[in-house]
Design a protein around this motif. Structure first.
Motif, mmCIF file in Angstrom:
data_model
loop_
_atom_site.group_PDB
_atom_site.id
_atom_site.type_symbol
_atom_site.label_atom_id
_atom_site.label_comp_id
_atom_site.label_asym_id
_atom_site.label_seq_id
_atom_site.Cartn_x
_atom_site.Cartn_y
_atom_site.Cartn_z
ATOM 1 N N HIS A 63 0.868 -0.945 0.045
ATOM 2 C CA HIS A 63 0.027 -0.129 -0.023
ATOM 3 C C HIS A 63 0.810 1.220 0.086
ATOM 4 O O HIS A 63 0.441 2.282 -0.669
ATOM 5 C CB HIS A 63 -1.018 0.019 1.341
ATOM 6 C CG HIS A 63 -2.236 -0.834 1.086
ATOM 7 N ND1 HIS A 63 -2.241 -1.994 1.170
ATOM 8 C CD2 HIS A 63 -3.458 -0.451 0.558
ATOM 9 C CE1 HIS A 63 -3.438 -2.418 0.984
ATOM 10 N NE2 HIS A 63 -3.956 -1.480 0.491
ATOM 11 N N LEU A 69 2.965 5.909 -5.855
ATOM 12 C CA LEU A 69 2.591 5.952 -7.144
ATOM 13 C C LEU A 69 1.743 7.171 -7.419
ATOM 14 O O LEU A 69 1.630 8.017 -8.041
ATOM 15 C CB LEU A 69 2.396 4.705 -7.670
ATOM 16 C CG LEU A 69 2.158 4.770 -9.295
ATOM 17 C CD1 LEU A 69 3.521 5.296 -10.080
ATOM 18 C CD2 LEU A 69 1.728 3.555 -9.757
ATOM 19 N N PRO A 130 0.917 1.024 -15.864
ATOM 20 C CA PRO A 130 1.520 -0.129 -16.076
ATOM 21 C C PRO A 130 0.264 -1.117 -16.344
ATOM 22 O O PRO A 130 -0.835 -1.126 -16.057
ATOM 23 C CB PRO A 130 2.300 -0.396 -14.878
ATOM 24 C CG PRO A 130 1.699 0.567 -13.900
ATOM 25 C CD PRO A 130 1.055 1.656 -14.447
ATOM 26 N N SER A 131 0.994 -2.427 -16.682
ATOM 27 C CA SER A 131 0.237 -3.509 -17.296
ATOM 28 C C SER A 131 -0.698 -3.939 -15.914
ATOM 29 O O SER A 131 -1.544 -4.650 -16.148
ATOM 30 C CB SER A 131 1.038 -4.451 -17.861
ATOM 31 O OG SER A 131 1.313 -4.048 -19.275
ATOM 32 N N VAL A 132 0.223 -4.073 -14.973
ATOM 33 C CA VAL A 132 -0.340 -4.516 -13.657
ATOM 34 C C VAL A 132 -0.819 -3.392 -12.965
ATOM 35 O O VAL A 132 -0.137 -2.611 -12.415
ATOM 36 C CB VAL A 132 0.926 -5.136 -12.866
ATOM 37 C CG1 VAL A 132 0.119 -5.798 -11.429
ATOM 38 C CG2 VAL A 132 1.538 -6.396 -13.557
ATOM 39 N N PRO A 133 -2.392 -3.193 -12.893
ATOM 40 C CA PRO A 133 -2.773 -1.715 -12.477
ATOM 41 C C PRO A 133 -2.797 -1.690 -11.022
ATOM 42 O O PRO A 133 -2.879 -2.688 -10.363
ATOM 43 C CB PRO A 133 -4.245 -1.809 -12.983
ATOM 44 C CG PRO A 133 -4.593 -3.411 -13.285
ATOM 45 C CD PRO A 133 -3.194 -3.944 -13.437
ATOM 46 N N ALA A 134 -2.889 -0.463 -10.657
ATOM 47 C CA ALA A 134 -2.985 -0.262 -8.989
ATOM 48 C C ALA A 134 -4.541 -0.656 -8.876
ATOM 49 O O ALA A 134 -5.394 -0.531 -9.600
ATOM 50 C CB ALA A 134 -2.911 1.319 -8.894
ATOM 51 N N ALA A 135 -4.622 -1.108 -7.502
ATOM 52 C CA ALA A 135 -6.078 -1.648 -7.162
ATOM 53 C C ALA A 135 -7.024 -0.411 -7.174
ATOM 54 O O ALA A 135 -8.150 -0.831 -7.196
ATOM 55 C CB ALA A 135 -5.787 -2.420 -5.880
ATOM 56 N N SER A 136 -6.578 0.619 -6.675
ATOM 57 C CA SER A 136 -7.421 1.948 -6.529
ATOM 58 C C SER A 136 -7.975 2.609 -7.797
ATOM 59 O O SER A 136 -8.935 3.420 -7.669
ATOM 60 C CB SER A 136 -6.820 2.850 -5.685
ATOM 61 O OG SER A 136 -5.720 3.310 -6.144
ATOM 62 N N GLY A 137 -7.489 2.183 -9.041
ATOM 63 C CA GLY A 137 -7.649 3.072 -10.201
ATOM 64 C C GLY A 137 -8.941 2.724 -10.662
ATOM 65 O O GLY A 137 -9.476 1.478 -11.251
ATOM 66 N N ARG A 138 -10.021 3.799 -11.180
ATOM 67 C CA ARG A 138 -11.124 3.539 -11.897
ATOM 68 C C ARG A 138 -10.758 3.725 -13.345
ATOM 69 O O ARG A 138 -11.236 2.999 -14.179
ATOM 70 C CB ARG A 138 -12.246 4.358 -11.495
ATOM 71 C CG ARG A 138 -12.930 4.294 -10.299
ATOM 72 C CD ARG A 138 -13.897 5.393 -9.927
ATOM 73 N NE ARG A 138 -14.071 5.081 -8.362
ATOM 74 C CZ ARG A 138 -15.076 4.312 -7.997
ATOM 75 N NH1 ARG A 138 -15.947 3.932 -8.888
ATOM 76 N NH2 ARG A 138 -15.471 4.161 -6.592
ATOM 77 N N ARG A 140 -7.700 4.909 -16.192
ATOM 78 C CA ARG A 140 -6.327 4.870 -16.478
ATOM 79 C C ARG A 140 -5.841 6.295 -16.740
ATOM 80 O O ARG A 140 -6.352 6.972 -17.535
ATOM 81 C CB ARG A 140 -5.732 3.925 -17.461
ATOM 82 C CG ARG A 140 -5.981 2.681 -17.289
ATOM 83 C CD ARG A 140 -5.141 1.742 -17.367
ATOM 84 N NE ARG A 140 -5.577 0.349 -17.728
ATOM 85 C CZ ARG A 140 -4.619 -0.620 -17.439
ATOM 86 N NH1 ARG A 140 -3.283 -0.475 -17.170
ATOM 87 N NH2 ARG A 140 -4.856 -1.772 -17.527
#
Lengths: 254, 152
Positions: A63, A69, A130-138, A140
């Motif tokens: 986290h 980021l 990035p291809s492995v996205p952040a868990a919090s993004g609605r 991009r």
């Protein structure tokens, strides 16, 4: 201070940084959706932090990285100011990028990216999430970075046609088509079919003088002539495809 | 503000493994207890993004990206986000998790099953839940993914 307390402190720091971005005036209207997405991510991270056990050190660390980021994205809110680049060009670029980079959600709804234009000291760049996205993004973020010193050289801006292809290559829709159809076609015939043919072509007697000079320097440094590797050939194919992509979008200036 | 700590270095890290672990935890917990899934809708949609990127082979140049991520001084001075490291590690972890949970089945079919379970867990009123067997396999897939992503 425990790791969890540290995480909470960092959360407050990032929240404060986002609040402080409201002090300035930025590009026309567009910063609102960017700001809202940052706020939404903070809210998601807040919910996650409330669920973390104090002993889950790896999760706390993950986290912290996510917050770090997000802090980077927040800092970019302030880099988009009126008067630092050509807005008509930026709007056109935004239109193209949105068409290429829009995604679908689990439900099948359309989710447009947020294209954010900033002025940077360096070269022309497009930075995608990035291809492995952040868990919090609605939605991009796509950051389009103009070199500030080249503000009036609009013909150079067409380099973004090439850069846009690099970005599209990492998407689940356009990327698949580009790799399956364009890249496959470029490597089906011609000098880039395999490493051996590519090496022969690059070392041809009628190669440009600059290429011969570069190959000579390589041979002097490494004690052997240059030969293509799989990775090098892949990089050439990608750059060639991006050049063609830019050519189609903007013409020869790209 | 007085008494507060400075904000962390913006370029401190951007590791794909950590981001993937947070996603896998959200998915695993939501499948185990669908009552919490609605609250994790955003994270579960990002799990879907990850699976789609994997399905589309968007990690195709992960090794190249890692090579380019060794930034020079000028790059570290810019405010642009750092290149994400260890994407290849996540790709391999996903591959192995599919091999464990869906042995002998195609990658596309396995991902489709996992996505169907996620869809039904996240939006129970709109999508029908797949069979119990598929639910168990999806749960096992995320358990395995988390196990593959452990690092110290």
């Amino acid at each position: 201070m425990t790791p969890l307390e540290f995480l909470r402190e960092e959360f407050e720091n990032v929240k404060r940084a986002l609040g402080e971005t409201l002090r300035y005036e930025y590009g026309p209207e567009r910063s609102i959706e960017y700001y809202s997405e940052c706020q939404s991510r903070l809210s998601e991270i807040d919910k996650s932090i409330a669920r973390i056990s104090a002993s889950a050190k790896n999760t706390i660390s993950d986290h912290l990285a996510e917050l770090s980021l997000l802090a980077t994205w927040i800092s970019l809110v302030e880099r988009s100011r009126l008067g630092e680049f050509s807005w008509p060009f930026a709007d056109e670029l935004r239109r193209m990028a949105t068409a290429l980079l829009t995604e679908k959600t689990l439900k099948g709804d359309r989710r447009d990216p947020i294209i954010h234009i900033v002025a940077e000291g360096g070269g022309y760049r497009i930075v995608y999430e990035p291809s492995v996205p952040a868990a919090s993004g609605r939605r991009r973020f796509v950051i389009v970075a103009f070199p500030r010193s080249l503000k009036h050289h609009v013909l150079l801006h067409s380099i973004f046609g090439h850069e846009l292809c690099h970005t599209a290559l990492h998407t689940a829709q356009a990327g698949v088509a580009l790799r399956a159809e364009v890249m496959a076609a470029l490597s089906a015939i011609g000098p880039l079919v395999d490493n051996s043919m590519a090496t022969t072509w690059l070392s041809a007697a009628n190669a440009p003088r600059e290429i011969k000079a570069a190959l000579s320097i390589y041979a002097g440094r490494h004690g052997r002539p240059y030969a293509f590797t799989d990775l090098d050939r892949q990089m050439w194919l990608i750059e060639l495809m991006c050049d063609l992509f830019g050519l189609l979008l903007f013409g020869p200036a790209s | 503000m007085e008494g507060s700590m400075p904000i962390m270095a913006a370029h401190s890290r951007n590791d794909a493994r950590g981001a993937a672990r947070l996603l896998a935890i959200a998915a695993r917990d939501s499948i185990a207890n669908p009552a919490v899934a609605h609250d994790r809708e955003v994270a579960l949609n990002n799990v879907y993004r990850l699976l789609e990127a994997f399905r589309a082979n968007a990690f195709f140049d992960a090794d190249l990206s890692a090579r380019q991520s060794q930034q020079g001084t000028a790059d570290t001075l810019t405010l642009l986000p750092p290149v994400q490291r260890n994407q290849g590690y996540v790709r391999d972890a996903l591959d192995r998790a599919i091999g464990s949970a869906f042995a002998g089945e195609s990658r596309d079919h396995a991902i489709e099953i996992v996505e169907n379970v996620l869809r039904a867990v996240t939006y129970p009123n709109e999508f029908r839940m797949p069979s119990r067997v598929d639910q168990r396999r999806a749960a096992y897939f995320f358990d395995e993914l988390l196990r593959n992503l452990q690092f110290s």
